[in-house]
Scaffold this active site. Structure first.
Site, PDB file in Angstrom:
ATOM      1  N   SER A 108       0.837  -1.192   0.000  1.00  0.00           N
ATOM      2  CA  SER A 108       0.000   0.000   0.000  1.00  0.00           C
ATOM      3  C   SER A 108       0.873   1.243   0.000  1.00  0.00           C
ATOM      4  O   SER A 108       2.066   1.184   0.310  1.00  0.00           O
ATOM      5  CB  SER A 108      -0.911   0.011   1.232  1.00  0.00           C
ATOM      6  OG  SER A 108      -0.147   0.191   2.403  1.00  0.00           O
ATOM      7  N   ASP A 109       0.283   2.366  -0.326  1.00  0.00           N
ATOM      8  CA  ASP A 109       0.993   3.627  -0.219  1.00  0.00           C
ATOM      9  C   ASP A 109       1.211   3.957   1.250  1.00  0.00           C
ATOM     10  O   ASP A 109       0.508   3.459   2.133  1.00  0.00           O
ATOM     11  CB  ASP A 109       0.210   4.737  -0.922  1.00  0.00           C
ATOM     12  CG  ASP A 109       1.123   5.829  -1.447  1.00  0.00           C
ATOM     13  OD1 ASP A 109       2.266   5.945  -0.963  1.00  0.00           O
ATOM     14  OD2 ASP A 109       0.694   6.569  -2.351  1.00  0.00           O
TER      15      ASP A 109
END
Length: 299
Positions: free
Chosen positions: A203-204
């Site tokens: 994920s970011d």
């Protein structure tokens, strides 16, 4: 961790992740991009938008090779350099990091950069998917018909997946009601299922996942949860973090006020997402420190 990043470490050394010596897991050492290695006195290449204007795939592959060599010299083995979102909003803060607004053009340029980078390091393509605005990227829900997804907003990602990219980074925003980092449709049905992707997904940073269990079942995205139930997914099992977590700021002399002031100075857009959360450090049973993450306080 975040303390080191906040003190300038982000541009001094690679950012380690998933290191777990007791299990023999080497993890990775991450550095961002796409203008170069962004660590120390590295080469600053022209932005991707400028390189995209050249339409020169051979040159872009050479840029990737050069960045890859410098990354390995710093100790990094994973880079977030391949940004290929389509430019749709004039205020998008990452506009200079992509190549343009045509899926074929963006995909071919991103594939060329990936080829060059992966002679030395693992490349990450981002942000999957439909990330094309700035301040609202944490809360916007993009509604998009399936045919438009596959005709406009996903072909360039598919091109780079076919090139063999090692990692895909999910976007902050949600698509058709699901956060990208938790989207079973995007991550499992499309990426893993239709495209046969065999790399890994992350994920970011900071606010890319809100439900670790849902994310792991979708991706898997192996990022701890921000939800009140304080559970993460380990394989197919849910594990309580009650005995694995500990507030880190008293130990380091860092107060939550210090943390909020730091983000007020350098990243004010994060404040609404941090103000109601506790910062905790996951600890493993043998006492080794894991990664920092945010968890919402129970109401």
């Amino acid at each position: 961790g975040l303390t080191d990043m906040g003190q300038g470490g982000y541009h001094q050394r690679p950012f380690p992740g998933a290191h777990l010596e007791r299990l023999g897991v080497p993890g990775f050492n991450f550095s961002d991009g796409p203008r170069g290695a962004v660590i120390g006195p590295a080469t600053a290449f022209p932005v991707s938008m400028a390189r995209g204007a050249s339409f020169d795939l051979d040159l872009e592959e050479r840029v990737g090779r050069a960045i890859g060599r410098e990354l390995r010299a710093t100790g990094a083995d994973l880079t977030g350099a391949v940004c290929v979102n389509l430019l749709r909003h004039p205020a998008w803060g990452r506009a200079q990091e992509t190549y343009g607004e045509d899926p074929h053009h963006v995909g071919e340029m991103g594939a060329a950069l990936t080829r060059g980078l992966q002679e030395r390091v693992m490349a990450t393509v981002k942000h999957f998917a439909l990330n094309s605005m700035e301040n609202a990227r944490f809360k916007v829900d993009v509604t998009c018909a399936e045919e438009h997804l596959h005709e406009v907003y996903l072909p360039h990602f598919l091109r780079i997946v076919d090139e063999g990219v090692a990692c895909v980074m999910s976007a902050y925003n949600s698509v058709n009601g699901d956060y990208c980092g938790e989207s079973r449709h995007l991550l499992r049905e499309v990426l893993k299922g239709e495209w046969g992707y065999r790399g890994f997904v992350m994920s970011d940073f900071f606010a890319g996942v809100y439900d670790g269990v849902k994310a792991a079942k979708a991706g898997p995205v192996t990022i701890p949860t921000d939800r009140n139930d304080a559970k993460i997914a380990v394989g197919r099992h849910e594990v309580s973090l009650t005995n694995l977590q500990k507030p880190f700021w008293p130990e380091l002399g860092i107060t939550k006020g210090d943390l909020l002031q730091y983000y007020a100075d350098v990243s004010p857009w994060l404040l609404p997402h941090l103000r109601d959360r506790a910062m905790v450090m996951k600890r493993y049973p043998d006492g080794a420190e894991g990664e920092f993450f945010y968890m919402k306080r129970a109401p």
